[in-house]
Design an enzyme around this catalytic site. Structure first.
Site, short mmCIF file in Angstrom:
data_model
loop_
_atom_site.label_atom_id
_atom_site.label_comp_id
_atom_site.label_asym_id
_atom_site.label_seq_id
_atom_site.Cartn_x
_atom_site.Cartn_y
_atom_site.Cartn_z
N ASN A 151 0.73 -1.26 0.08
CA ASN A 151 0.06 -0.03 0.10
C ASN A 151 0.79 1.33 0.09
O ASN A 151 0.45 2.35 -0.09
CB ASN A 151 -0.84 -0.01 1.12
CG ASN A 151 -2.15 -0.67 0.87
OD1 ASN A 151 -2.31 -1.33 -0.18
ND2 ASN A 151 -3.07 -0.92 1.89
N GLU A 180 -2.38 -0.62 -8.07
CA GLU A 180 -3.81 -0.55 -7.63
C GLU A 180 -4.39 0.78 -7.67
O GLU A 180 -5.69 1.08 -7.99
CB GLU A 180 -4.16 -1.53 -6.48
CG GLU A 180 -5.40 -1.83 -6.04
CD GLU A 180 -5.61 -2.26 -4.47
OE1 GLU A 180 -6.01 -3.35 -4.36
OE2 GLU A 180 -4.69 -1.72 -3.62
N TRP A 194 -11.37 -7.71 11.29
CA TRP A 194 -10.67 -7.37 10.23
C TRP A 194 -9.32 -7.49 10.61
O TRP A 194 -8.29 -7.96 9.85
CB TRP A 194 -11.22 -5.88 9.98
CG TRP A 194 -9.99 -5.36 8.91
CD1 TRP A 194 -10.10 -5.48 7.48
CD2 TRP A 194 -8.95 -4.22 9.13
NE1 TRP A 194 -9.04 -4.71 6.96
CE2 TRP A 194 -8.19 -4.05 7.86
CE3 TRP A 194 -8.32 -3.81 10.21
CZ2 TRP A 194 -7.26 -3.45 7.81
CZ3 TRP A 194 -7.22 -2.85 10.02
CH2 TRP A 194 -6.66 -2.60 8.94
N ARG A 211 -15.66 -2.78 5.39
CA ARG A 211 -15.00 -3.78 4.38
C ARG A 211 -16.27 -4.80 4.23
O ARG A 211 -17.30 -4.31 4.60
CB ARG A 211 -13.98 -4.68 5.49
CG ARG A 211 -12.52 -4.25 5.69
CD ARG A 211 -11.96 -3.98 4.46
NE ARG A 211 -10.52 -3.16 4.74
CZ ARG A 211 -10.21 -1.98 4.60
NH1 ARG A 211 -11.09 -1.21 4.30
NH2 ARG A 211 -8.97 -1.32 4.79
N ASP A 261 -8.14 -11.87 -4.83
CA ASP A 261 -7.96 -11.01 -4.04
C ASP A 261 -8.30 -11.05 -2.71
O ASP A 261 -7.48 -10.99 -1.74
CB ASP A 261 -8.85 -9.61 -4.61
CG ASP A 261 -8.64 -8.37 -3.68
OD1 ASP A 261 -7.39 -8.13 -3.56
OD2 ASP A 261 -9.52 -7.78 -3.52
N HIS A 286 -1.67 1.98 9.90
CA HIS A 286 -2.49 1.90 8.70
C HIS A 286 -3.43 3.16 8.77
O HIS A 286 -2.51 4.29 8.50
CB HIS A 286 -3.40 0.90 9.06
CG HIS A 286 -4.30 0.43 7.61
ND1 HIS A 286 -5.24 1.34 6.87
CD2 HIS A 286 -4.20 -0.82 7.07
CE1 HIS A 286 -5.53 0.44 6.00
NE2 HIS A 286 -4.83 -0.71 5.95
N SER A 309 2.51 -1.93 5.22
CA SER A 309 3.50 -3.09 5.09
C SER A 309 4.97 -2.49 4.92
O SER A 309 5.70 -2.65 5.79
CB SER A 309 2.96 -4.43 4.42
OG SER A 309 3.04 -4.02 3.18
#
Ligand code: FAD
Length: 627
Positions: free
Chosen positions: A62, A126, A218, A249, A352, A389, A435
């Site tokens: 990400n 993405e 999650w 989500r 995915d 995050h 990450s």
């Protein structure tokens, strides 16, 4: 006291945790340690290959800035994080991570991670910052590099050892204590410097999945606030403890939505309210300047959906069928190509999930759900603490040496406790590292900690009498079970102790009902926070009565105690910040507006282990010149 062996491990650098930031720290620190003849020791409560938030794998990296291809600049990333966190971010830390993250991603590729490439050999994005990967074995690859680096430098790795408390010599961190989750061993790690990288926290709030689904969330259930507990107990200043993360989500199995929003350009709608991002656009004006920035901050996107849910306009849906059809429509003149594209999109949709949240694929299969035929329900999850995050909670760490930042007291990523460093979810106010950024920040902390040891490292002064007291306290739950569990016909019902599951439910009930969990629609207030703290004080009293029947439950007891520390820091920080800045994450019903004049600042806190008192502080925001 339970008759457990005490194992003393001497090291130069101790890395607590084995996730992405720990692996980054280990890889980098071992490189420098080898040159200087120093020892690096890493301790993980689980097995390094599959531990932490990336255990199951991921489908995207990400954070990738793309500097070498001129795709973005580091300054672009600062602007992105600043807006997404509604103005509250440590721009020096964000800058430091962003300027190093690409090289980390290139290392991942060198170590064997498959990053998608297009026909010209360029990474497939993405979204602007995200790269698509074949990431089922992401963690295994990154762990292997860390293991190799530690082995090459003659260091040690301890798996299935749960770190509980820091060892302190005044304000200096000189190691940690923990216990084996398999053997009767109590560990004492003596170190010249320590890095806290034990992830964020889940199950502080009551999850949506209760009863038969309990455990599903999650955020993977492995991380229980150990980083926060460790740094708080060390007396380190903490920041952004009020900034939790609530992802939206796929409902009930918590499958990722990134590929749907970014790659497939899918819309999210409420069943009877329509496209809430369009219908409720005017609401964004109330949160300007951040509400008017692109991309719209994650909490505000959540908030617009929540407004529909509150009015009973839900469920919310991801329009998967529409998105797939829109993409395939480009091929509609050629039936063969159309069919091929549809098949490709269907398999990408399933893959995915299979890459990182297999349970979502299972749920789709169980509900006969075909994404190309029917939309799929989404929902706001329960709150989590994940500073790497889109949350921001973590320790307040020293900034990079070469920037004119006001937040500097020596070594990069060192907390205000000497010799104690933090990274990833462990360090605060530097969101959106994910990450790759967590690994990069681990590398920064690892190198910095070695520098600290070389320049200032002294043999750790550990008070073994204190260690004995800690050992007795940490193993007490086993004694309580041993002493009293035969007194009742049902050993879980006993006036002399409380079992971990009961304790956890009590904490979750307090947080859910008073601190703005799912049940209260993420709303709280001064009165609710104060009442929550009263109940938490009683819960804390009962923590001394926790009982454990085995190693596993002993871990559960200490996970609970760590969660309580995270919970208390959270409630106190919400209480202190008298405004609502992140609607969609939480809403202070008695202070429903953002108040830039008084609250465009960090909220920091510090705990005094001797008195049990918390100090709450405001800290100014430093903005990167020219950005
Ligand atoms: C569901 C989910 C999806 C995500 N998706 C993406 C994505 O698509 N792309 C992306 O780039 N990032 C993603 N992230 C973010 C990424 O996973 C995190 O940013 C990163 O893992 C943080 O690294 P960390 O080292 O701080 O924590 P972690 O990687 O979680 O590591 C924590 C480590 O601490 C250990 N530990 C915990 N407690 C103790 C203890 N008491 N004693 C010893 N060891 C302990 C754990 O076993 C683990 O090894 C996602 C995160 C989540 C939760």
């Amino acid at each position: 006291m339970a008759n457990w062996e005490t194992v003393v491990v001497n090291t130069d650098l101790l890395i607590c945790g084995g996730g992405f930031s720990a692996c980054g720290a280990a890889t980098e620190a071992a490189y420098w340690a080898k040159k200087k003849g120093l020892k690096v020791t890493l301790v993980d409560k689980a097995a390094l290959d599959r531990s932490g938030a990336v255990a199951m794998g991921l489908s995207a990296i990400n954070q990738y800035v793309g500097i070498r291809d001129g795709e973005n600049t580091v300054e672009d990333y600062i602007r992105y994080v600043r807006s997404d966190l509604m103005g509250i971010s440590r721009e020096d830390l964000v800058y430091n991570i962003a300027r190093h993250v690409d090289s980390t991603v290139h290392l991942f590729e060198k170590w064997g991670l498959k990053i998608w490439k297009d026909e010209k050999g360029k990474y497939v994005h993405e979204g602007r910052w995200q790269l698509m990967i074949n990431g089922e074995s992401y963690k295994v690859i990154i762990a292997e590099a860390a293991k190799n680096a530690i082995a090459a430098a003659g260091g040690e790795i301890f798996e299935r050892v749960f770190i509980v408390d820091p060892l302190m010599d005044g304000n200096k961190c000189v190691g940690a204590v923990g216990f084996s989750t398999r053997e009767n061993k109590f560990y004492v790690f003596k170190a010249k410097a320590v890095i806290a990288t034990m992830g964020g926290a889940v199950h502080v709030f009551r999850p949506r999945s209760v009863g038969e689904g309990f455990g599903r969330s999650w955020y993977p259930p492995f991380n229980s606030g150990s980083s926060a507990y460790f740094t708080i107990k060390a007396g380190a200043e903490m920041t952004c403890q009020e900034v939790r993360f609530i992802p939206v989500r796929f409902k009930d199995a918590y499958g990722p939505v990134g590929a749907w929003f970014l790659l497939f350009k899918s819309r999210a709608v409420s069943a009877t309210g329509g496209d809430y991002m369009v219908v409720r656009k005017a609401e964004l004006e109330n949160w300007k300047p951040y509400g008017l920035v692109k991309p719209i901050p994650a909490n505000l996107r959540n908030y617009l959906g929540m407004l529909d849910t509150e009015l009973g306009l839900g469920p919310l849906y991801m329009e998967t069928d529409e998105a797939i059809k829109n993409i395939a429509a480009q091929y509609k003149e050629d039936p063969k190509a159309f069919k091929k594209k549809m098949k490709e999109l269907e398999s990408e949709a399933w893959e995915d999930f299979l890459d990182m949240t297999i349970s979502q694929a299972i749920l789709w299969a169980a509900q006969n759900l075909k994404p190309e035929e029917k939309h799929s329900e989404i929902a706001a999850c329960e709150p989590y603490f994940i500073g790497s995050h889109s949350g921001a909670s973590g320790a307040w760490v020293s900034g990079p040496e070469d920037l004119p930042t006001p937040y500097k007291w020596g070594y990069a990523n060192m907390t205000t406790a000497e010799g104690l460093f933090a990274a990833g979810d462990g360090s605060g106010a530097s969101s959106h590292k994910f990450s790759s950024g967590s690994h990069a920040e681990g590398r920064i902390a690892g190198k910095s900690a070695i520098k600290y040891i070389v320049e200032k490292g002294k043999a750790p002064n550990v008070n073994m009498d204190e260690v004995e007291k800690l050992k007795a306290k940490i193993l007490l739950p086993l004694d309580l079970w041993e002493k009293h569990s035969k007194e009742t016909t049902d050993p879980e019902i006993n006036t002399n102790y409380i079992v971990p599951r009961q304790f956890l439910h009590r904490l979750q009930k307090i947080m859910d009902e008073y601190a703005g969990g799912v049940i209260s629609g993420f709303k709280t207030s001064k009165a609710l926070c104060e009442r929550g703290l009263e109940l938490m004080a009683m819960l804390k009293e009962d923590s001394a009565k926790s009982a454990a029947r085995d190693h596993h439950e002993l871990m559960r007891v200490w996970e609970n105690n760590q969660r309580v520390m995270q919970a208390e820091a959270h409630v106190r920080s919400i209480l202190f910040r008298e405004e609502t800045r992140w609607p969609g994450y939480y809403f202070r019903a008695d202070k429903p507006k953002m108040d830039d004049k008084n609250w465009k600042c960090f909220v920091n806190c510090q705990y005094d282990s001797k008195t049990g008192q918390w100090k709450m502080m405001k800290k100014d925001i430093w903005t990167m010149p020219g950005v």
